[in-house]
Design a protein around this motif. Structure first.
Motif, mmCIF file in Angstrom:
data_model
loop_
_atom_site.group_PDB
_atom_site.id
_atom_site.type_symbol
_atom_site.label_atom_id
_atom_site.label_comp_id
_atom_site.label_asym_id
_atom_site.label_seq_id
_atom_site.Cartn_x
_atom_site.Cartn_y
_atom_site.Cartn_z
ATOM 1 N N ASP A 1 -16.109 -0.593 3.572
ATOM 2 C CA ASP A 1 -15.365 -0.986 4.762
ATOM 3 C C ASP A 1 -16.247 -1.738 5.756
ATOM 4 N N TYR B 1 -6.426 -0.835 6.061
ATOM 5 C CA TYR B 1 -5.648 -0.795 7.307
ATOM 6 C C TYR B 1 -5.225 -2.194 7.753
ATOM 7 N N ARG C 1 -1.893 -3.325 6.072
ATOM 8 C CA ARG C 1 -0.836 -2.323 6.175
ATOM 9 C C ARG C 1 0.562 -2.945 6.217
ATOM 10 N N ASP D 1 3.554 1.430 8.293
ATOM 11 C CA ASP D 1 2.247 2.039 8.562
ATOM 12 C C ASP D 1 1.590 1.506 9.832
#
Length: 236
Positions: A20, A37, A40, A44
């Motif tokens: 990440d 993320y 998403r 979400d």
């Protein structure tokens, strides 16, 4: 700039996800930003983002589009005409691979003012790209110049006053090296490389409203989040 943020996004899109992004600011310790993320789906996303996307209408400009998740939802689900822009060439490449129809690698300050948009999106603290409070006025004036009659600017940010210590007199201790407490130095790290620190800003709603009003824009708080964050709408 090494474009580490964009490299990480493109790595994920190409199936090369091994670690990440790490972020750090002048007032916070190093933290992980999970790459999934950034990709998403609507369900979400945080409530503030979902609210902004629900309000989006007409021809949309998504500034600081990143991996293009907001643009894709508006384009594919709401069937709106969306232009996604970002200063990261790698992020824009990822957007193109994901299917964003109009993705452009540019600084919004260079966008031709003959182009007009009904909705301008600045999500994930997009207004922070100003870097410093002294630049906010010029930034808002630019957005105003590309806003269509009846259009709206939707942006979210946070009031980070809570991150500073109280002093003995009941006030808040603010470092003297910044003209505004929302200004921070932002650092991105990825796969052993470190991006040179760059200016970033979190703007509290009262300060945003004052700057907007000075530029001839009305500013309304649409929704407050759970942790000092908010969604604002600016109109002519």
């Amino acid at each position: 700039m090494k474009d580490l943020f964009g490299k990480a996004i493109l790595d994920y899109q190409l199936g090369n996800y091994t670690e990440d992004i790490k972020t750090e600011t002048s007032i916070s310790e190093e933290d992980d930003l999970p790459l999934p993320y950034l990709f998403r789906s609507f369900k979400d996303m945080p409530k503030l983002e979902r609210k902004a996307l629900t309000l989006a209408k007409g021809k949309v400009l998504d500034i600081g589009c990143g991996a293009g998740s907001h643009a894709l939802y508006l384009q594919d689900t709401k069937e709106l005409e969306v232009t996604a822009v970002d200063i990261s060439p790698n992020a824009i490449r990822a957007c193109e691979l994901r299917g964003v129809k109009d993705a452009r690698n540019l600084d919004v300050m260079t966008l031709d003012s003959t182009e007009k948009y009904d909705t301008i999106l600045l999500l994930m603290n997009g207004a922070g790209m100003c870097g410093k409070l002294e630049k906010l006025g010029a930034f808002l004036e630019k957005l105003k110049s590309i806003l269509a009659p009846g259009g709206q600017i939707l942006l979210d940010s946070s009031d980070i006053i809570y991150m500073f210590d109280d002093d003995e007199d009941g006030g808040v201790w603010i470092p003297a090296d910044k003209s505004y407490y929302g200004e921070v130095d932002y650092i991105v790290k990825y796969k052993g490389e470190t991006e040179p620190a760059f200016d970033w800003m979190y703007v509290d709603f009262t300060t945003l409203k004052k700057a907007a009003n000075y530029c001839g824009l009305s500013c309304t708080c649409i929704m407050e989040g759970e942790h000092y964050d908010y969604l604002a709408k600016l109109t002519l």
